[in-house]
Scaffold this active site. Structure first.
Site, PDB file in Angstrom:
ATOM      1  CB  THR A  56      -0.548  -0.091   1.362  1.00  0.00           C
ATOM      2  OG1 THR A  56      -2.119  -1.082   1.296  1.00  0.00           O
ATOM      3  CG2 THR A  56      -2.052   1.080   1.268  1.00  0.00           C
ATOM      4  CB  ILE A  82      -4.044  -6.129   8.436  1.00  0.00           C
ATOM      5  CG1 ILE A  82      -5.115  -6.149   7.074  1.00  0.00           C
ATOM      6  CG2 ILE A  82      -4.852  -6.652   9.579  1.00  0.00           C
ATOM      7  CD1 ILE A  82      -4.924  -7.817   6.420  1.00  0.00           C
ATOM      8  CG  HIS A  88       5.229  -1.170   9.527  1.00  0.00           C
ATOM      9  ND1 HIS A  88       5.917   0.536   9.181  1.00  0.00           N
ATOM     10  CD2 HIS A  88       5.043  -1.981   8.253  1.00  0.00           C
ATOM     11  CE1 HIS A  88       6.206  -0.189   7.130  1.00  0.00           C
ATOM     12  NE2 HIS A  88       5.559  -0.878   7.407  1.00  0.00           N
TER      13      HIS A  88
HETATM   14  O1  LIG Z   1       0.173  -3.181   1.893  1.00  0.00           O
HETATM   15  C1  LIG Z   1       0.405  -3.032   3.023  1.00  0.00           C
HETATM   16  N1  LIG Z   1       1.172  -3.224   3.469  1.00  0.00           N
HETATM   17  C2  LIG Z   1       2.305  -3.204   4.776  1.00  0.00           C
HETATM   18  N2  LIG Z   1       3.596  -3.001   4.816  1.00  0.00           N
HETATM   19  C3  LIG Z   1       4.546  -3.157   3.257  1.00  0.00           C
HETATM   20  C4  LIG Z   1       4.331  -2.068   2.893  1.00  0.00           C
HETATM   21  O2  LIG Z   1       3.207  -1.390   2.749  1.00  0.00           O
HETATM   22  C5  LIG Z   1       5.365  -1.180   1.668  1.00  0.00           C
HETATM   23  O3  LIG Z   1       5.470  -2.443   0.768  1.00  0.00           O
HETATM   24  C6  LIG Z   1       7.030  -1.978   2.222  1.00  0.00           C
HETATM   25  O4  LIG Z   1       7.693  -1.005   3.548  1.00  0.00           O
HETATM   26  C7  LIG Z   1       7.709  -1.540   1.756  1.00  0.00           C
HETATM   27  O5  LIG Z   1       8.332  -0.339   1.097  1.00  0.00           O
HETATM   28  C8  LIG Z   1       1.293  -3.314   5.584  1.00  0.00           C
HETATM   29  N3  LIG Z   1       2.059  -4.043   6.837  1.00  0.00           N
HETATM   30  O6  LIG Z   1       3.061  -4.141   7.071  1.00  0.00           O
HETATM   31  O7  LIG Z   1       1.464  -4.053   7.503  1.00  0.00           O
HETATM   32  C9  LIG Z   1      -0.415  -3.741   5.208  1.00  0.00           C
HETATM   33  O8  LIG Z   1      -0.850  -4.221   6.051  1.00  0.00           O
HETATM   34  N4  LIG Z   1      -0.364  -3.869   3.951  1.00  0.00           N
END
Ligand SMILES: O=c1[nH]c(NC[C@H](O)[C@H](O)[C@H](O)CO)c([N+](=O)[O-])c(=O)[nH]1
Length: 154
Positions: A56, A82, A88
């Site tokens: 996301t 979630i 985070h």
């Molecule tokens: O789409 C999500 N990305 C999440 N993390 C990844 C983030 O979107 C990036 O893809 C990652 O940080 C790399 O840049 C989530 N959590 O960590 O909780 C989540 O719940 N949903």
């Protein structure tokens, strides 16, 4: 009195669905719902493109590039954040909301938000077509309406 509003008729509209892979158990269901909603509102299957990004957090950057092509009337962001055991969740949720809103305000087309921010996987699945509707479908229908009201203003 003059009222400007968008119809839910999507015939002739070109749409893009930008979907995060993270939590794909949920996001793939959001994608199914969004694609079905576009179809039911008359958007031709050949006029719908799907773009995937890692998570996301990456949605706004991809949204911005998709909008910049100028090829689309409606762009829908789909993701699922979630809550886990760390803060985070808050950071990702806040950034994606700000990012999507910023792209939407700068865009010359409709950009809508189909990103779930939930406390549990169960909550997310309920909102991706189980018990509480499908927020992907809702965002797609909103994109059709928003595209049409923007057309009415222009
Ligand atoms: O789409 C999500 N990305 C999440 N993390 C990844 C983030 O979107 C990036 O893809 C990652 O940080 C790399 O840049 C989530 N959590 O960590 O909780 C989540 O719940 N949903």
């Amino acid at each position: 009195m003059n009222v400007y509003e968008g119809s839910l008729v999507g015939t002739g509209l070109k749409a893009a669905l930008v979907v995060a892979r993270f939590n794909s158990l949920v996001t793939e269901q959001l994608l199914v719902g969004a694609a079905d909603a576009l179809r039911r509102h008359g958007v031709a299957d050949g006029d719908v493109d799907v773009f995937r990004c890692p998570g996301t957090f990456e949605l706004p950057a991809v949204l911005r590039r998709v909008v910049a092509t100028g090829r689309y009337d409606a762009v829908v962001a789909l993701g699922a954040v979630i809550r886990g055991g760390t803060p985070h969740f808050e950071y990702v949720s806040a950034e994606v909301t700000k990012g999507v809103a910023h792209v939407a305000m700068e865009a010359g087309c409709a950009v809508t938000m189909g990103v779930l921010t939930c406390d549990s996987m169960e909550q997310a699945l309920e909102r991706a077509g189980v018990k509480a509707g499908n927020k992907g479908a809702d965002a797609a229908a909103a994109a059709v309406e928003q595209a049409n009201v923007l057309r009415a203003i222009a």
